[in-house]
Motif scaffolding. Structure first.
Motif, mmCIF file in Angstrom:
data_model
loop_
_atom_site.group_PDB
_atom_site.id
_atom_site.type_symbol
_atom_site.label_atom_id
_atom_site.label_comp_id
_atom_site.label_asym_id
_atom_site.label_seq_id
_atom_site.Cartn_x
_atom_site.Cartn_y
_atom_site.Cartn_z
ATOM 1 N N VAL A 1 -9.318 -8.595 3.704
ATOM 2 C CA VAL A 1 -10.756 -8.832 3.828
ATOM 3 C C VAL A 1 -11.550 -7.681 3.217
ATOM 4 O O VAL A 1 -12.654 -7.884 2.697
ATOM 5 N N VAL A 2 -10.995 -6.472 3.235
ATOM 6 C CA VAL A 2 -11.668 -5.334 2.603
ATOM 7 C C VAL A 2 -11.784 -5.556 1.100
ATOM 8 O O VAL A 2 -12.841 -5.310 0.494
ATOM 9 N N VAL A 3 -10.695 -6.030 0.490
ATOM 10 C CA VAL A 3 -10.720 -6.239 -0.960
ATOM 11 C C VAL A 3 -11.561 -7.461 -1.315
ATOM 12 O O VAL A 3 -12.231 -7.492 -2.354
ATOM 13 N N GLU A 4 -11.560 -8.478 -0.464
ATOM 14 C CA GLU A 4 -12.464 -9.608 -0.687
ATOM 15 C C GLU A 4 -13.915 -9.141 -0.647
ATOM 16 O O GLU A 4 -14.754 -9.597 -1.435
ATOM 17 N N ASN B 1 -1.686 -6.209 -3.442
ATOM 18 C CA ASN B 1 -2.020 -7.626 -3.587
ATOM 19 C C ASN B 1 -3.263 -7.749 -4.465
ATOM 20 O O ASN B 1 -4.169 -6.920 -4.398
ATOM 21 N N PHE B 2 -3.279 -8.773 -5.301
ATOM 22 C CA PHE B 2 -4.514 -9.053 -6.014
ATOM 23 C C PHE B 2 -5.346 -10.026 -5.186
ATOM 24 O O PHE B 2 -4.845 -10.700 -4.288
ATOM 25 N N VAL B 3 -6.627 -10.086 -5.471
ATOM 26 C CA VAL B 3 -7.540 -10.978 -4.765
ATOM 27 C C VAL B 3 -8.352 -11.750 -5.795
ATOM 28 O O VAL B 3 -8.879 -11.165 -6.747
ATOM 29 N N GLU B 4 -8.426 -13.056 -5.598
ATOM 30 C CA GLU B 4 -9.220 -13.883 -6.503
ATOM 31 C C GLU B 4 -10.674 -13.398 -6.511
ATOM 32 O O GLU B 4 -11.239 -13.069 -5.466
ATOM 33 N N SER C 1 0.863 -1.175 0.000
ATOM 34 C CA SER C 1 0.000 0.000 0.000
ATOM 35 C C SER C 1 0.898 1.223 0.000
ATOM 36 O O SER C 1 2.070 1.158 0.391
ATOM 37 N N ASP C 2 0.347 2.349 -0.433
ATOM 38 C CA ASP C 2 1.117 3.582 -0.402
ATOM 39 C C ASP C 2 1.311 4.053 1.031
ATOM 40 O O ASP C 2 2.347 4.634 1.370
ATOM 41 N N GLU D 1 -16.672 -1.906 -8.345
ATOM 42 C CA GLU D 1 -16.030 -1.226 -9.476
ATOM 43 C C GLU D 1 -14.557 -0.963 -9.199
ATOM 44 O O GLU D 1 -13.708 -1.111 -10.079
ATOM 45 N N ARG D 2 -14.235 -0.586 -7.957
ATOM 46 C CA ARG D 2 -12.821 -0.363 -7.642
ATOM 47 C C ARG D 2 -12.046 -1.672 -7.671
ATOM 48 O O ARG D 2 -10.898 -1.718 -8.128
ATOM 49 N N TYR D 3 -12.666 -2.742 -7.179
ATOM 50 C CA TYR D 3 -12.016 -4.053 -7.264
ATOM 51 C C TYR D 3 -11.644 -4.368 -8.704
ATOM 52 O O TYR D 3 -10.517 -4.799 -8.989
ATOM 53 N N GLU D 4 -12.548 -4.154 -9.620
ATOM 54 C CA GLU D 4 -12.308 -4.495 -11.022
ATOM 55 C C GLU D 4 -11.196 -3.642 -11.624
ATOM 56 O O GLU D 4 -10.470 -4.108 -12.508
ATOM 57 N N ARG D 5 -11.018 -2.426 -11.143
ATOM 58 C CA ARG D 5 -9.966 -1.551 -11.667
ATOM 59 C C ARG D 5 -8.586 -1.889 -11.128
ATOM 60 O O ARG D 5 -7.594 -1.780 -11.842
ATOM 61 N N GLU D 6 -8.500 -2.326 -9.854
ATOM 62 C CA GLU D 6 -7.195 -2.337 -9.200
ATOM 63 C C GLU D 6 -6.747 -3.649 -8.572
ATOM 64 O O GLU D 6 -5.561 -3.793 -8.268
ATOM 65 N N PHE D 7 -7.644 -4.617 -8.379
ATOM 66 C CA PHE D 7 -7.271 -5.752 -7.535
ATOM 67 C C PHE D 7 -7.523 -7.125 -8.172
ATOM 68 O O PHE D 7 -7.491 -8.133 -7.470
ATOM 69 N N THR D 8 -7.747 -7.191 -9.461
ATOM 70 C CA THR D 8 -8.021 -8.472 -10.109
ATOM 71 C C THR D 8 -6.730 -9.233 -10.399
ATOM 72 O O THR D 8 -5.626 -8.688 -10.315
ATOM 73 N N ARG D 9 -6.895 -10.497 -10.778
ATOM 74 C CA ARG D 9 -5.745 -11.319 -11.172
ATOM 75 C C ARG D 9 -4.985 -10.689 -12.328
ATOM 76 O O ARG D 9 -3.749 -10.672 -12.332
ATOM 77 N N ALA D 10 -5.702 -10.199 -13.316
ATOM 78 C CA ALA D 10 -5.051 -9.634 -14.505
ATOM 79 C C ALA D 10 -4.196 -8.427 -14.140
ATOM 80 O O ALA D 10 -3.057 -8.290 -14.595
#
Length: 399
Positions: free
Chosen positions: A305-308, A201-204, A179-180, A365-374
């Motif tokens: 857990v926040v990103v999950e 970290n990415f999250v499944e 994290s920053d 939406e934030r998950y999809e921008r920043e925390f996916t596997r890709a």
């Protein structure tokens, strides 16, 4: 690329987001076609050691010559393009960095905590943020028994911090902060800014998505003081005294405060304790939540857990500091409360029950921008290629 990952796995009985991150990154890289090998030790194995061998484990924490020799041989046989170091405690030790230096293999190290500046990696003691050991001899950690409540047990981690600081900072090509907020804390406390960069970290992704408004508020994590468990119990009692908020609280996890939590839950009709959940059960519990609650009092370096919860379209109520305030935009993807303030936490819990569903949508939406596997794969490979290129050309980019 050929990647050699070095990691000492934490005990199975100790819930470890770090173990999960390492396993998921290894799998992700292999699926993308990279050759990934593991140089690993498992803390679970210590229980089966003979008494003399157990006694030697602490002596190897600052420097383990056997681990260095074994790692040198692995580097010779596998000739990796890059080494990725995660946890070296207690059986690898920073000695493996010398092997990388001698073999001229660039090193990336993920910083999952604050062990570069704090012997126990938490910057937390006696109910508050502690920087007593930063930039000086780490004698306070020994005096206060910061590791496992024992002065004797704290000696190896304190010695390791003191004698290995230069080894880490000189040998590692790139430190990956998760994290920053963590990066800023480390730089402010003496780490070389040019070597630190941020890679979340990415999250499944999850098949469990929230439908409707949710059934309960959920605390999911280690049951420890620094995680804000006692603060949560006090805030919940405050809410109950004023009539409650109409939804139950579910507490899931394990840790040193488990007995205290069980006793507290036994006398509350609107609280359930479900113990430690496996991954599938955890993700299902998150998806049924009005919100997840993360009232941590220490300076969290990330918030898994926040990103999950984000991936499930669920908002979070978090302490408004450290990485938690970075992950949760107050009033947009969740709510924040004043750290350590039970009244503020109680107010946030009451408000999130009435919050609009847009919080959950914005979190997803934030998950999809920043925390996916890709996104995780792209960022990880980018940093590998950078340090490999810098090693070949004898340069180091400034972050």
């Amino acid at each position: 690329m050929r990647v050699l990952v070095a990691h000492n796995w934490y005990r199975t009985e100790q819930p470890s987001g770090e173990n999960n991150v390492v396993a998921q990154e290894v799998a992700l890289l292999r699926e993308a076609g990279h050759q990934v090998d593991l140089f690993e030790r498992r803390s679970d194995d210590i229980a089966g050691f003979s008494v003399p061998r157990k006694a030697l484990v602490p002596l190897g924490v600052p420097f383990n010559p056997r681990a260095r020799t074994a790692f040198t041989e692995r580097l010779r046989l596998e000739r990796p393009d890059v080494v990725h170091v995660h946890n070296t405690f207690p059986m690898l030790s920073p000695s493996i960095l010398d092997a990388c230096r001698d073999a001229r293999v660039p090193v990336v190290a993920t910083l999952h905590n604050y062990t570069q500046i704090c012997p126990t990696g938490t910057l937390y003691r006696d109910g508050g943020v502690c920087t007593s050991c930063v930039g000086r001899l780490p004698l306070p950690a020994v005096r206060h028994g910061c590791y496992r409540g024992s002065a004797v047990a704290s000696v190896p981690v304190a010695v390791s911090l003191r004698v290995n600081r230069r080894r880490w900072w000189k040998t590692v090509s790139r430190f990956l902060c998760i994290s920053d907020a963590q990066r800023q804390t480390l730089v402010a406390n003496g780490m070389p800014a040019e070597k630190l960069t941020v890679k979340y970290n990415f999250v499944e992704d999850t098949a469990h998505r929230r439908t409707g408004t949710g059934e309960h508020l959920l605390y999911l994590g280690r049951l420890a003081e620094e995680k804000g468990v006692r603060l949560l119990m006090a805030a919940w009692d405050r809410l109950a005294a004023s009539g409650g908020i109409g939804v139950p609280l579910v507490i899931a996890g394990a840790g040193p405060l488990e007995d205290e939590v069980v006793r507290w839950v036994a006398t509350r009709h609107n609280v359930r304790f479900v113990g430690r959940l496996d991954n599938a059960a955890s993700r299902a519990a998150v998806a049924r939540s009005v919100a997840v609650v993360v009232p941590s009092e220490w300076l969290e370096t990330f918030g898994l857990v926040v990103v999950e919860a984000m991936s499930a379209g669920v908002p979070s109520v978090v302490a408004g500091h450290s990485s938690l305030a970075e992950l949760v935009s107050d009033g947009v993807t969740g709510l924040t409360h004043r750290p350590g303030d039970e009244a503020s936490l109680a107010d946030a819990l009451a408000r999130v029950v009435r919050a609009p569903s847009s919080l959950g949508r914005a979190a997803r939406e934030r998950y999809e921008r920043e925390f996916t596997r890709a996104v995780g794969l792209t960022n990880l490979v980018k940093h590998y290629r950078q340090v490999i290129g810098e090693a070949r050309h004898g340069t180091q980019a400034v972050r």
